[in-house]
Scaffold this motif. Structure first.
Motif, PDB file in Angstrom:
ATOM      1  N   ALA A 193       0.834  -1.202   0.000  1.00  0.00           N
ATOM      2  CA  ALA A 193       0.000   0.000   0.000  1.00  0.00           C
ATOM      3  C   ALA A 193       0.871   1.255   0.000  1.00  0.00           C
ATOM      4  N   ILE A 194       0.479   2.233  -0.794  1.00  0.00           N
ATOM      5  CA  ILE A 194       1.192   3.508  -0.838  1.00  0.00           C
ATOM      6  C   ILE A 194       0.184   4.658  -0.878  1.00  0.00           C
ATOM      7  N   THR A 195       0.674   5.837  -0.561  1.00  0.00           N
ATOM      8  CA  THR A 195      -0.061   7.063  -0.838  1.00  0.00           C
ATOM      9  C   THR A 195       0.843   7.936  -1.694  1.00  0.00           C
ATOM     10  N   ALA A 196       0.244   8.764  -2.518  1.00  0.00           N
ATOM     11  CA  ALA A 196       1.022   9.675  -3.356  1.00  0.00           C
ATOM     12  C   ALA A 196       0.281  11.000  -3.466  1.00  0.00           C
ATOM     13  N   LEU A 197       1.040  12.074  -3.448  1.00  0.00           N
ATOM     14  CA  LEU A 197       0.479  13.407  -3.625  1.00  0.00           C
ATOM     15  C   LEU A 197       0.848  13.866  -5.026  1.00  0.00           C
ATOM     16  N   ILE A 198      -0.177  14.151  -5.836  1.00  0.00           N
ATOM     17  CA  ILE A 198       0.028  14.480  -7.244  1.00  0.00           C
ATOM     18  C   ILE A 198      -0.582  15.838  -7.564  1.00  0.00           C
ATOM     19  N   ASP A 199       0.185  16.673  -8.244  1.00  0.00           N
ATOM     20  CA  ASP A 199      -0.334  17.963  -8.704  1.00  0.00           C
ATOM     21  C   ASP A 199      -0.836  17.770 -10.130  1.00  0.00           C
ATOM     22  N   THR A 200      -2.155  17.808 -10.302  1.00  0.00           N
ATOM     23  CA  THR A 200      -2.751  17.586 -11.621  1.00  0.00           C
ATOM     24  C   THR A 200      -3.128  18.891 -12.313  1.00  0.00           C
ATOM     25  N   ASP A 201      -2.593  20.005 -11.812  1.00  0.00           N
ATOM     26  CA  ASP A 201      -2.865  21.316 -12.404  1.00  0.00           C
ATOM     27  C   ASP A 201      -2.482  21.301 -13.884  1.00  0.00           C
ATOM     28  N   PRO A 202      -3.391  21.645 -14.785  1.00  0.00           N
ATOM     29  CA  PRO A 202      -3.082  21.618 -16.219  1.00  0.00           C
ATOM     30  C   PRO A 202      -1.963  22.567 -16.627  1.00  0.00           C
ATOM     31  N   THR A 203      -1.647  23.560 -15.785  1.00  0.00           N
ATOM     32  CA  THR A 203      -0.531  24.450 -16.118  1.00  0.00           C
ATOM     33  C   THR A 203       0.808  23.744 -15.934  1.00  0.00           C
ATOM     34  N   GLN A 204       0.794  22.576 -15.250  1.00  0.00           N
ATOM     35  CA  GLN A 204       2.020  21.825 -15.028  1.00  0.00           C
ATOM     36  C   GLN A 204       2.295  20.824 -16.152  1.00  0.00           C
ATOM     37  N   GLY A 205       1.330  20.633 -17.050  1.00  0.00           N
ATOM     38  CA  GLY A 205       1.511  19.698 -18.153  1.00  0.00           C
ATOM     39  C   GLY A 205       0.186  19.104 -18.592  1.00  0.00           C
ATOM     40  N   GLU A 206       0.237  18.238 -19.593  1.00  0.00           N
ATOM     41  CA  GLU A 206      -0.957  17.538 -20.067  1.00  0.00           C
ATOM     42  C   GLU A 206      -0.995  16.161 -19.406  1.00  0.00           C
ATOM     43  N   PHE A 207      -2.015  15.935 -18.592  1.00  0.00           N
ATOM     44  CA  PHE A 207      -2.078  14.713 -17.801  1.00  0.00           C
ATOM     45  C   PHE A 207      -3.323  13.892 -18.110  1.00  0.00           C
ATOM     46  N   GLU A 208      -3.197  12.590 -17.855  1.00  0.00           N
ATOM     47  CA  GLU A 208      -4.323  11.685 -18.002  1.00  0.00           C
ATOM     48  C   GLU A 208      -5.182  11.749 -16.737  1.00  0.00           C
ATOM     49  N   PRO A 209      -6.498  11.560 -16.848  1.00  0.00           N
ATOM     50  CA  PRO A 209      -7.361  11.611 -15.664  1.00  0.00           C
ATOM     51  C   PRO A 209      -7.154  10.404 -14.752  1.00  0.00           C
ATOM     52  N   LEU A 210      -7.299  10.631 -13.446  1.00  0.00           N
ATOM     53  CA  LEU A 210      -7.220   9.542 -12.482  1.00  0.00           C
ATOM     54  C   LEU A 210      -8.484   8.688 -12.576  1.00  0.00           C
ATOM     55  N   GLN A 211      -8.360   7.408 -12.239  1.00  0.00           N
ATOM     56  CA  GLN A 211      -9.518   6.529 -12.226  1.00  0.00           C
ATOM     57  C   GLN A 211      -9.351   5.490 -11.132  1.00  0.00           C
ATOM     58  N   ARG A 212     -10.434   4.767 -10.825  1.00  0.00           N
ATOM     59  CA  ARG A 212     -10.447   3.837  -9.691  1.00  0.00           C
ATOM     60  C   ARG A 212      -9.518   2.642  -9.886  1.00  0.00           C
ATOM     61  N   MET A 213      -9.384   2.167 -11.106  1.00  0.00           N
ATOM     62  CA  MET A 213      -8.400   1.129 -11.417  1.00  0.00           C
ATOM     63  C   MET A 213      -7.334   1.804 -12.270  1.00  0.00           C
ATOM     64  N   LEU A 214      -6.228   2.162 -11.622  1.00  0.00           N
ATOM     65  CA  LEU A 214      -5.210   3.002 -12.262  1.00  0.00           C
ATOM     66  C   LEU A 214      -4.116   2.137 -12.886  1.00  0.00           C
ATOM     67  N   TYR A 215      -3.743   2.502 -14.110  1.00  0.00           N
ATOM     68  CA  TYR A 215      -2.739   1.716 -14.834  1.00  0.00           C
ATOM     69  C   TYR A 215      -1.328   2.090 -14.398  1.00  0.00           C
ATOM     70  N   PHE A 216      -0.541   1.082 -13.996  1.00  0.00           N
ATOM     71  CA  PHE A 216       0.864   1.256 -13.632  1.00  0.00           C
ATOM     72  C   PHE A 216       1.714   0.584 -14.704  1.00  0.00           C
ATOM     73  N   SER A 217       2.288   1.404 -15.572  1.00  0.00           N
ATOM     74  CA  SER A 217       3.003   0.884 -16.739  1.00  0.00           C
ATOM     75  C   SER A 217       4.235   0.068 -16.369  1.00  0.00           C
ATOM     76  N   ALA A 218       4.886   0.391 -15.241  1.00  0.00           N
ATOM     77  CA  ALA A 218       6.112  -0.315 -14.862  1.00  0.00           C
ATOM     78  C   ALA A 218       5.869  -1.798 -14.631  1.00  0.00           C
ATOM     79  N   TRP A 219       4.651  -2.148 -14.217  1.00  0.00           N
ATOM     80  CA  TRP A 219       4.319  -3.553 -13.967  1.00  0.00           C
ATOM     81  C   TRP A 219       3.237  -4.073 -14.912  1.00  0.00           C
ATOM     82  N   ASN A 220       2.764  -3.213 -15.811  1.00  0.00           N
ATOM     83  CA  ASN A 220       1.691  -3.599 -16.724  1.00  0.00           C
ATOM     84  C   ASN A 220       0.467  -4.076 -15.941  1.00  0.00           C
ATOM     85  N   LEU A 221       0.120  -3.288 -14.899  1.00  0.00           N
ATOM     86  CA  LEU A 221      -0.980  -3.655 -14.013  1.00  0.00           C
ATOM     87  C   LEU A 221      -1.970  -2.514 -13.834  1.00  0.00           C
TER      88      LEU A 221
END
Length: 245
Positions: A193-221
């Motif tokens: 289990a982890i927690t993460a603090l993410i700045d999703t402000d669009p002025t910081q870049g173009e980001f994908e929306p968060l969702q309940r089942m989040l894709y983690f590319s490093a593990w393909n999960l």
């Protein structure tokens, strides 16, 4: 065939969300360990807190201070020493909660007439009582409300701390600027289990929306993720993670 983010999001949205998400053990002590923290986190959180109180963005090119309330009988008294020791202000405003609860501090957003005054406010600050109060620059904004989001993720694979940090950062970067990552341990043991603090402000870049089942590319999960403002769960499952076919 290349998989697009819209396809990844569609798969995640269609997945069942585990009902057995990470929960703290009432009989064990949860240990929170910071895995990654950006240097400017304290400043980012202060800006976020000020904007949350105001329920609007701070002005561009201003300086934000935080003062101890006990040093003043009235917050507006701070305007005098700010002007005397830093320079004339074009404008300023007091920022504090409107619910009547005392937090022990209040903030001031100020814009100075001269650039030199702003530079001095950041580098030197102003001495009041036994404290040296330094200001921080506000970020330029497009007028949007604060976008700092704390997420909770379960099912992270067990790996060495260095590899774990790099893989989490790589996986979460598409969703925002990563400000902080912490692992949660029970009796000193990491349970995924982890927690993460993410700045999703669009002025910081173009980001994908968060969702309940989040894709983690490093593990393909896809991993179950919770956060404030999340969409309601569609259904439940005992699966902790699902791989992309």
């Amino acid at each position: 065939m290349t998989t697009t983010w819209s396809e990844i999001a569609a798969r995640g949205n269609a997945m069942k969300i585990p009902s057995s998400n990470y929960k703290r053990n009432d009989y064990a002590t949860t240990e929170i360990t910071d895995l990654y923290v950006v240097d400017e986190l304290a400043d980012l959180l202060k800006v976020h807190r000020a904007e949350s109180i105001l329920e609007m963005a701070l002005h561009n090119d201003t300086i934000l201070f935080e003062f101890l309330a006990k040093d003043f009988s009235n917050p507006t008294e701070v305007y005098g020493p700010m002007t005397a020791k830093l320079g004339k202000m074009i404008g300023a405003r007091i920022i504090k909660p409107n619910n009547g609860r005392s937090t022990g501090t209040f903030m001031v957003e100020a814009k100075f007439e001269k650039k030199e005054a702003s530079t001095k406010a950041i580098s030197e600050g102003i001495p009041i009582g036994n404290h040296q109060y330094k200001g921080i620059p506000t970020r330029a904004d497009n007028g949007a409300l604060p976008k700092m989001v704390k997420i909770h993720v379960a099912g992270i694979p067990f790996e060495d701390s260095k590899d774990l940090k790099e893989k989490i950062i790589d996986s979460l970067s598409p969703y925002g600027k990563i400000c902080k990552i912490s692992t949660l341990k029970q009796c000193g043991v990491f349970e995924g289990a982890i927690t993460a603090l993410i700045d999703t402000d669009p002025t910081q870049g173009e980001f994908e929306p968060l969702q309940r089942m989040l894709y983690f590319s490093a593990w393909n999960l896809f991993l179950p993720t919770t956060f404030r403002g999340q969409p309601p769960a569609r259904d439940t499952s005992r699966a902790i993670a699902a791989k992309i076919a």
